[in-house]
Design a protein around this motif. Sequence first.
Motif, PDB file in Angstrom:
ATOM      1  N   ASP A 146     -37.120  10.253   8.953  1.00 36.32           N
ATOM      2  CA  ASP A 146     -36.237   9.083   8.964  1.00 36.32           C
ATOM      3  C   ASP A 146     -35.982   8.578   7.549  1.00 36.32           C
ATOM      4  OD1 ASP A 146     -36.047   9.120  11.682  1.00 36.32           O
ATOM      5  OD2 ASP A 146     -37.537   7.544  12.014  1.00 36.32           O
ATOM      6  N   GLU A 225     -32.285   3.028  17.041  1.00 39.71           N
ATOM      7  CA  GLU A 225     -31.146   3.922  17.257  1.00 39.71           C
ATOM      8  C   GLU A 225     -29.998   3.552  16.300  1.00 39.71           C
ATOM      9  OE1 GLU A 225     -31.097   6.503  18.952  1.00 39.71           O
ATOM     10  OE2 GLU A 225     -28.994   6.975  19.334  1.00 39.71           O
ATOM     11  N   ARG A 228     -30.886   4.496  12.690  1.00 36.56           N
ATOM     12  CA  ARG A 228     -30.909   5.933  12.454  1.00 36.56           C
ATOM     13  C   ARG A 228     -29.523   6.554  12.560  1.00 36.56           C
ATOM     14  NH1 ARG A 228     -36.539   5.819  13.681  1.00 36.56           N
ATOM     15  NH2 ARG A 228     -36.107   4.708  15.579  1.00 36.56           N
ATOM     16  N   THR A 229     -28.797   6.225  13.619  1.00 35.36           N
ATOM     17  CA  THR A 229     -27.521   6.933  13.808  1.00 35.36           C
ATOM     18  C   THR A 229     -26.323   6.106  13.351  1.00 35.36           C
ATOM     19  OG1 THR A 229     -27.339   6.150  16.058  1.00 35.36           O
ATOM     20  CG2 THR A 229     -28.409   8.253  15.758  1.00 35.36           C
ATOM     21  N   LYS A 232     -20.027   4.120  14.609  1.00 33.54           N
ATOM     22  CA  LYS A 232     -18.749   4.705  14.239  1.00 33.54           C
ATOM     23  C   LYS A 232     -17.662   3.725  14.699  1.00 33.54           C
ATOM     24  CE  LYS A 232     -18.267   9.323  14.626  1.00 33.54           C
ATOM     25  NZ  LYS A 232     -17.770  10.646  15.109  1.00 33.54           N
ATOM     26  N   ASP A 311     -17.888   4.235  18.548  1.00 29.60           N
ATOM     27  CA  ASP A 311     -18.758   3.291  19.247  1.00 29.60           C
ATOM     28  C   ASP A 311     -18.052   1.958  19.428  1.00 29.60           C
ATOM     29  OD1 ASP A 311     -21.145   4.987  19.226  1.00 29.60           O
ATOM     30  OD2 ASP A 311     -21.071   4.714  17.057  1.00 29.60           O
ATOM     31  N   ASN A 400     -38.111   5.438  18.023  1.00 30.74           N
ATOM     32  CA  ASN A 400     -37.003   6.356  18.291  1.00 30.74           C
ATOM     33  C   ASN A 400     -36.957   6.704  19.782  1.00 30.74           C
ATOM     34  OD1 ASN A 400     -38.851   8.449  18.790  1.00 30.74           O
ATOM     35  ND2 ASN A 400     -38.817   9.126  16.649  1.00 30.74           N
ATOM     36  N   GLN A 401     -36.001   7.561  20.133  1.00 32.29           N
ATOM     37  CA  GLN A 401     -35.784   7.838  21.558  1.00 32.29           C
ATOM     38  C   GLN A 401     -36.970   8.554  22.198  1.00 32.29           C
ATOM     39  OE1 GLN A 401     -31.972   9.785  21.373  1.00 32.29           O
ATOM     40  NE2 GLN A 401     -30.908   7.910  21.972  1.00 32.29           N
ATOM     41  N   LYS A 460     -36.509  19.780  13.170  1.00 26.04           N
ATOM     42  CA  LYS A 460     -35.375  19.006  12.656  1.00 26.04           C
ATOM     43  C   LYS A 460     -35.530  18.679  11.171  1.00 26.04           C
ATOM     44  CE  LYS A 460     -34.982  16.396  16.628  1.00 26.04           C
ATOM     45  NZ  LYS A 460     -35.108  15.115  17.194  1.00 26.04           N
TER      46      LYS A 460
END
Length: 465
Positions: A146, A225, A228-229, A232, A311, A400-401, A460
């Motif tokens: 991260d 979330e 991290r992501t 948009k 989003d 995280n997820q 990852k």
Amino acid sequence: MHNWEASPVGGGGTTIAAIATAVVPQQGSISIVRLSGPDSVPIARRLFQAPGHQPWESHRILYGKVCHPVTQAVIDEALLLLMLQPRSFTRENVVEFHCHGGMIAVQQVLQLCLDQGAVLAQPGEFSLRAFLNGRLDLTQAESIADLVGARSPQAAQAAMAGLQGKLAAPIAQMRRTCLDLLAEIEARIDFAEDLPPLDEGELADQIQQILQSLTQLLATADRGELLRTGLKVAIVGQPNVGKSSLLNAWSRSDRAIVTDLPGTTRDVVESNLVVGGIPVQVLDTAGIREAHDQVEQLGISRSLRVAQEADLVLLTIDASQGWTRSDQALLETIMDLPKLLVVNKVDLVDQIPPLPTQPFQAVVYTAAAQAQGIQDLETAILQGTAQGQVSAANLDFAINQRQAAALGQAQISLENLLQTLADQLPLDFWTIDLREAVQRLGEITGEDLVESVLDQIFSKFCIGK
Ligand SMILES: Nc1nc2c(c(=O)[nH]1)N(C=O)[C@@H](CNc1ccc(C(=O)N[C@@H](CCC(=O)O)C(=O)O)cc1)CN2
Ligand SMILES: Nc1nc2c(ncn2[C@@H]2O[C@H](COP(=O)(O)OP(=O)(O)OP(=O)(O)O)[C@@H](O)[C@H]2O)c(=O)[nH]1
Ligand SMILES: [K+]
Ligand SMILES: [Mg+2]
């Protein structure tokens, strides 16, 4: 897939090697080749010539040259860093060649290490070894990824909190409590006659307490979330309403071309911002209208696609034109999406025209050409996110997820246990739920190991991490 066999500290095992820094042609002043494992020092000894009497000791830097062991050709002038077990990131013997940047010299140094018997590291393999050798738990390893991937200072800070064990500690604590309770119950099953009966009220209280901290941790998932992501955000609207002006004002740049000609923007223009700690990718799009020009038509179909993938959509209109039939038609194509109405060019009107507010999360008034209303826009965006509940929990890390899924399962098990208690079911039933909770919590930190989880996490990573 990885080969999960740990190379035990001090034991056999392979020596891995990788370039630990970004590999960019003709750039980067310094580049690092990292070795970890039992042969790192012997390999370095064969490749690195340190003049004078520099001691090969842990946590020391040696100056010298990397030379080809056969031809003696000088490959690079470099620094060598030794970190001997267990005082290293992996807890194995680690050697770093600090080479010149770019690609050629550093790749040659890596190749020499491989020629000497080192094996090219898998993605995340250094961190995996650090985990297998007990230096990090899984949440800390995930925090490293991260931190590297952080796109805002707040995302980096949350990752650092995780790396420092702020998530690992409460999870391990909950798991320990569950294990203690489990031991008490099992003792009652095995030696019922010799022990005083369990205080069920006390047990239920303790489970309630764990559930409470569990809920607090789970509340950080949405922010995690987001950090991290990111978000948009697509700016769409009729031609000339000021979409590109809005992107420019927001990003304080001239990213997008602005003219008074409708149909100026043809392709998607992207700008990356940080809003309240959230990385936001803003996409300016071609104005939507009945176009006859083929290039413009293609641009318009891209606009609609970008909106569908966003989003959040900022449906932008021109205040001086009011709400038009074209705006209504566009709204209908994005009806299902989260959206804000941006009423731009408010400087041109004395009165805001009648607008549909109902399908929008919020309405924001801007004068993009004067860079006005940007703050309101950001506030409206943040209000639509999960920021609020997080400051309530007052935690600086964010799960995280994967962690959220495991915590959610632990939560279900503990709630089942409370029900089991309430229903006065026999002790064996209690242990089933408690064991399940222990397993789920242990999966988060890695105390209970599941190989597929390891693969999911470490594959990852970048090579060299
Ligand atoms: N050159 C370089 N920079 C780097 C790293 C690295 O591996 N190499 N790191 C890699 O991620 C990070 C720093 N993390 C590290 C973590 C632990 C140890 C280490 O040697 N730990 C020993 C403590 C040594 C001592 O007490 O003297 C230990 O924990 O036993 C080194 C780096 C970021 N910067
Ligand atoms: N008065 C005023 N003019 C603005 C404002 N925002 C943009 N404009 C002007 O409106 C015109 C169109 O602006 P653009 O940003 O190119 O509009 P657009 O929506 O990107 O247009 P297309 O890319 O052609 O769809 C330019 O002349 C801008 O200077 C504003 O807030 N007030
Ligand atoms: K324009
Ligand atoms: Mg434009």
